[in-house]
Design a protein around this motif. Structure first.
Motif, mmCIF file in Angstrom:
data_model
loop_
_atom_site.group_PDB
_atom_site.id
_atom_site.type_symbol
_atom_site.label_atom_id
_atom_site.label_comp_id
_atom_site.label_asym_id
_atom_site.label_seq_id
_atom_site.Cartn_x
_atom_site.Cartn_y
_atom_site.Cartn_z
ATOM 1 N N ILE A 105 0.840 -1.205 0.000
ATOM 2 C CA ILE A 105 0.000 0.000 0.000
ATOM 3 C C ILE A 105 0.875 1.256 0.000
ATOM 4 O O ILE A 105 0.603 2.228 -0.716
ATOM 5 C CB ILE A 105 -0.939 0.018 1.228
ATOM 6 C CG1 ILE A 105 -1.866 -1.202 1.203
ATOM 7 C CG2 ILE A 105 -1.759 1.312 1.262
ATOM 8 C CD1 ILE A 105 -2.712 -1.365 2.464
ATOM 9 N N ARG A 106 1.953 1.214 0.759
ATOM 10 C CA ARG A 106 2.839 2.390 0.857
ATOM 11 C C ARG A 106 3.460 2.756 -0.494
ATOM 12 O O ARG A 106 3.849 3.905 -0.704
ATOM 13 C CB ARG A 106 3.960 2.121 1.877
ATOM 14 C CG ARG A 106 3.497 2.260 3.313
ATOM 15 C CD ARG A 106 4.671 2.187 4.297
ATOM 16 N NE ARG A 106 4.175 1.692 5.581
ATOM 17 C CZ ARG A 106 4.376 0.455 6.043
ATOM 18 N NH1 ARG A 106 5.100 -0.405 5.355
ATOM 19 N NH2 ARG A 106 3.865 0.095 7.198
ATOM 20 N N ARG A 107 3.570 1.754 -1.380
ATOM 21 C CA ARG A 107 4.177 2.034 -2.689
ATOM 22 C C ARG A 107 3.206 2.747 -3.644
ATOM 23 O O ARG A 107 3.604 3.209 -4.711
ATOM 24 C CB ARG A 107 4.668 0.724 -3.324
ATOM 25 C CG ARG A 107 5.944 0.186 -2.667
ATOM 26 C CD ARG A 107 6.578 -0.934 -3.501
ATOM 27 N NE ARG A 107 5.751 -2.131 -3.524
ATOM 28 C CZ ARG A 107 5.909 -3.189 -2.699
ATOM 29 N NH1 ARG A 107 6.870 -3.183 -1.781
ATOM 30 N NH2 ARG A 107 5.121 -4.230 -2.789
ATOM 31 N N ILE A 108 1.921 2.865 -3.268
ATOM 32 C CA ILE A 108 0.947 3.539 -4.139
ATOM 33 C C ILE A 108 1.154 5.052 -4.053
ATOM 34 O O ILE A 108 1.367 5.596 -2.964
ATOM 35 C CB ILE A 108 -0.497 3.161 -3.722
ATOM 36 C CG1 ILE A 108 -0.737 1.674 -3.997
ATOM 37 C CG2 ILE A 108 -1.527 4.028 -4.446
ATOM 38 C CD1 ILE A 108 -2.058 1.163 -3.459
ATOM 39 N N GLU A 109 1.064 5.718 -5.220
ATOM 40 C CA GLU A 109 1.248 7.164 -5.252
ATOM 41 C C GLU A 109 0.182 7.852 -4.409
ATOM 42 O O GLU A 109 -1.000 7.515 -4.503
ATOM 43 C CB GLU A 109 1.163 7.648 -6.708
ATOM 44 C CG GLU A 109 1.862 8.973 -6.940
ATOM 45 C CD GLU A 109 1.488 9.551 -8.293
ATOM 46 O OE1 GLU A 109 1.636 8.829 -9.298
ATOM 47 O OE2 GLU A 109 1.012 10.707 -8.318
ATOM 48 N N GLY A 110 0.598 8.794 -3.590
ATOM 49 C CA GLY A 110 -0.350 9.534 -2.761
ATOM 50 C C GLY A 110 -0.483 8.969 -1.356
ATOM 51 O O GLY A 110 -1.153 9.563 -0.511
ATOM 52 N N VAL A 111 0.143 7.819 -1.081
ATOM 53 C CA VAL A 111 0.055 7.212 0.259
ATOM 54 C C VAL A 111 1.281 7.604 1.079
ATOM 55 O O VAL A 111 2.419 7.437 0.644
ATOM 56 C CB VAL A 111 -0.044 5.673 0.168
ATOM 57 C CG1 VAL A 111 0.063 5.044 1.557
ATOM 58 C CG2 VAL A 111 -1.357 5.272 -0.505
ATOM 59 N N LYS A 112 1.017 8.149 2.276
ATOM 60 C CA LYS A 112 2.110 8.547 3.154
ATOM 61 C C LYS A 112 2.520 7.390 4.068
ATOM 62 O O LYS A 112 3.692 7.135 4.298
ATOM 63 C CB LYS A 112 1.663 9.743 3.992
ATOM 64 C CG LYS A 112 2.785 10.393 4.759
ATOM 65 C CD LYS A 112 2.356 11.741 5.335
ATOM 66 C CE LYS A 112 3.545 12.414 6.012
ATOM 67 N NZ LYS A 112 3.109 13.605 6.753
ATOM 68 N N ASP A 113 1.521 6.687 4.605
ATOM 69 C CA ASP A 113 1.813 5.534 5.471
ATOM 70 C C ASP A 113 0.588 4.626 5.474
ATOM 71 O O ASP A 113 -0.513 5.050 5.106
ATOM 72 C CB ASP A 113 2.143 5.991 6.900
ATOM 73 C CG ASP A 113 2.970 4.954 7.667
ATOM 74 O OD1 ASP A 113 3.174 3.834 7.143
ATOM 75 O OD2 ASP A 113 3.416 5.270 8.785
ATOM 76 N N ALA A 114 0.786 3.379 5.885
ATOM 77 C CA ALA A 114 -0.343 2.438 5.865
ATOM 78 C C ALA A 114 -0.064 1.244 6.761
ATOM 79 O O ALA A 114 1.095 0.891 7.026
ATOM 80 C CB ALA A 114 -0.604 1.948 4.442
ATOM 81 N N ARG A 115 -1.171 0.670 7.224
ATOM 82 C CA ARG A 115 -1.059 -0.573 7.995
ATOM 83 C C ARG A 115 -2.181 -1.507 7.529
ATOM 84 O O ARG A 115 -3.334 -1.090 7.451
ATOM 85 C CB ARG A 115 -1.222 -0.282 9.493
ATOM 86 C CG ARG A 115 -0.826 -1.428 10.367
ATOM 87 C CD ARG A 115 0.702 -1.553 10.536
ATOM 88 N NE ARG A 115 1.246 -0.604 11.481
ATOM 89 C CZ ARG A 115 1.982 0.470 11.133
ATOM 90 N NH1 ARG A 115 2.231 0.740 9.874
ATOM 91 N NH2 ARG A 115 2.457 1.273 12.044
ATOM 92 N N GLN A 116 -1.824 -2.740 7.207
ATOM 93 C CA GLN A 116 -2.810 -3.704 6.734
ATOM 94 C C GLN A 116 -2.962 -4.854 7.714
ATOM 95 O O GLN A 116 -1.971 -5.463 8.125
ATOM 96 C CB GLN A 116 -2.397 -4.242 5.354
ATOM 97 C CG GLN A 116 -3.492 -4.981 4.629
ATOM 98 C CD GLN A 116 -3.559 -6.496 4.886
ATOM 99 O OE1 GLN A 116 -4.383 -7.163 4.317
ATOM 100 N NE2 GLN A 116 -2.729 -7.041 5.744
#
Lengths: 324, 324
Positions: B158-169
């Protein structure tokens, strides 16, 4: 093919006979009995042989599975037959295991045989899970719950009461205690908090139900420390609804790796038939006993000493590619 | 005392450093790093050493625990350092384990060292439970569920998607599928039926939430085959509510011993911290590796090859009297 023999043809012996059918690398060569062989009707084409002739089978059987009881049979039989065969038993008198271990070890070593004792689910698979979980979480608490399942010993205790024709006792884990054990708060739980006991009793004609109930619920060791319910039912109902021998239970370890970090390891069994399942464990360890013996590992072993791969008919490569 | 070394000081390395504190028969002698040692701040008094000097520690360490990643580090490091030390790793790229096993085995044997690979909980404890359960119930179905827990790989995706600053799955087992697996009916369950995916995402300023959500839920392999929910939250909320690394899961086998007799074997883990728990498993197997090495058992091993007793600091007598 692993050539197996059975000594003792009760529930467990019948279970092993049955389990051989679903383990294609095993064959059952003989069922040894103390009874008159012609009086023993078995569920396969296996030869029934008097135990007096067992020594003649010394080189015809790879592993002898001892299916007698822990109270009287196994303390004598396992050391005795470990001088002739690789043997497996399900000795389950926990307090006497160290003594039994020593006796079997001496016999087995003297004859370069391999014995694995106390195989089943408790002792057995539950022991394994207690051990693995303790090795991984040294700082924690253990919980073992049994049931819901039939306790043969408690059913027998009820049957010995005057006026009781037949009985079945279920050991039942208390749901609230299980929830607490899983909470990570590591509670201390009393005997009464962990299990309750459900009894189904058929009375003899004219027996005093009130007295029988009172004798059950107040029986020391067996029932007095538990919340016990007694249900009087007809013989037909007992046969119809309570003839199966289900069992199972839960082994939990709750432990910390740092002050606010807790982990729960839980293992559980839900068994439609206690003797059929136990027999399947015995077969897997019979496979292991033969392999250990071929490698020159002699003497008495427990489930703790047996590398898991020895239980499986699969090769190392198959195990790695399909199960790891 | 078992003298341990760590190579790699990320979450797992810190976990091992921590686990040594609750295992009184172990001591941590050195933390090896590819970084400048003076840049690495550790949570103990352990010496931090450049990996370039690791060969000097050849006779000062009993077991080296490799705490690098499976993608790039371990395929090189484990075979390399098995020529100098007994080693443990947690290599978890299932498809590449046979190749890794072979490389490590060659190295370890050439130096009379003992290596145990793919140690942790999956592969590791889950593998053990699959194997034991299959050996005991040859006629049945296996189910593995993961979660509820953080998947590092999916969070990274998810973090590699443009526009994403941070993520947790979070990977979440579907309760209904668990109930079905436990039913004894041995259902076939699809990927979508077994797990769902919960995502918590912090957007960069001005990013298009609709597009990001669509890119996540349609991402092949990672999300497209699952029911995925995406929650956009603030950076503060992510830090406050999603900084822990819990995980766990369930391994079930449901199998028959005769046509109407079914049994369920279930093993489950509920872990507050995935790396702390995995580290505790690594320590237990480090203990086993040293013992095997002292007995002259060299080469590459997996959890299937290690008798349970080798993991415990207790003696055989203690194990029999307290755990069997």
């Amino acid at each position: 093919m692993i050539k197996l023999g059975i000594l003792g043809y009760g529930n467990l012996g019948r279970g092993v006979e049955n389990a051989v059918k679903i383990n294609p690398d095993t064959e059952l060569c003989a069922i040894f009995t103390r009874r008159n062989p012609s009086d023993v009707k078995v569920n396969s084409n296996t030869k029934v042989v008097s135990v007096d002739e067992i020594e003649e089978w010394k080189n015809k059987i790879d592993v002898l599975i001892l299916c007698g009881g822990s109270a009287v049979d196994l303390p004598v039989q396992t050391p005795k037959y470990a001088k002739l065969f690789n043997v497996i038993d399900s000795f389950d008198t926990h307090a006497k295991i160290p003594e039994h271990y020593k006796n079997v070890d001496t016999s087995a070593k003297s004859a370069s045989k391999t014995a694995i004792i106390s195989v089943g689910w408790d002792p057995g698979l539950f022991s394994l899970n207690r051990m693995y979980a303790n090795a991984i979480l040294p700082d924690g608490c253990d919980y073992t719950f049994w049931g819901r399942g039939v306790s043969q010993g408690h059913s027998d205790a009820i049957r010995r009461i005057e006026g009781v024709k037949d009985a079945r006792q279920y050991t039942v884990p208390v749901e609230e205690a299980l929830i607490q054990a899983r909470s990570g708060k590591n509670p201390q739980l009393t005997t009464r908090q962990k299990h309750k006991r459900e009894c189904y009793v058929v009375l003899k004609e004219g027996a005093d139900a009130k007295r029988v109930e009172s004798e059950i619920v107040n029986m020391p060791n067996y029932f007095a420390d538990y919340d016990t319910t007694v249900n009087f039912i007809s013989e037909e109902e007992l046969k119809k609804n309570h003839s199966a021998i289900p069992h199972g239970g839960f082994v939990l370890r709750s432990g910390k790796t740092s002050p606010n970090t807790n982990h729960i390891i839980e293992y559980s069994l839900k068994l439609d038939s206690n003797p059929e399942f136990t027999s399947s464990v015995l077969i897997a360890y019979a496979r292991a006993a033969l392999r250990l013996n071929k490698e020159g590992v002699y003497g008495c072993k427990t489930v703790f000493d047996v590398a898991p791969a020895y239980l499986s008919p699969k090769t190392n490569e198959e195990l790695i590619s399909t199960m790891l």
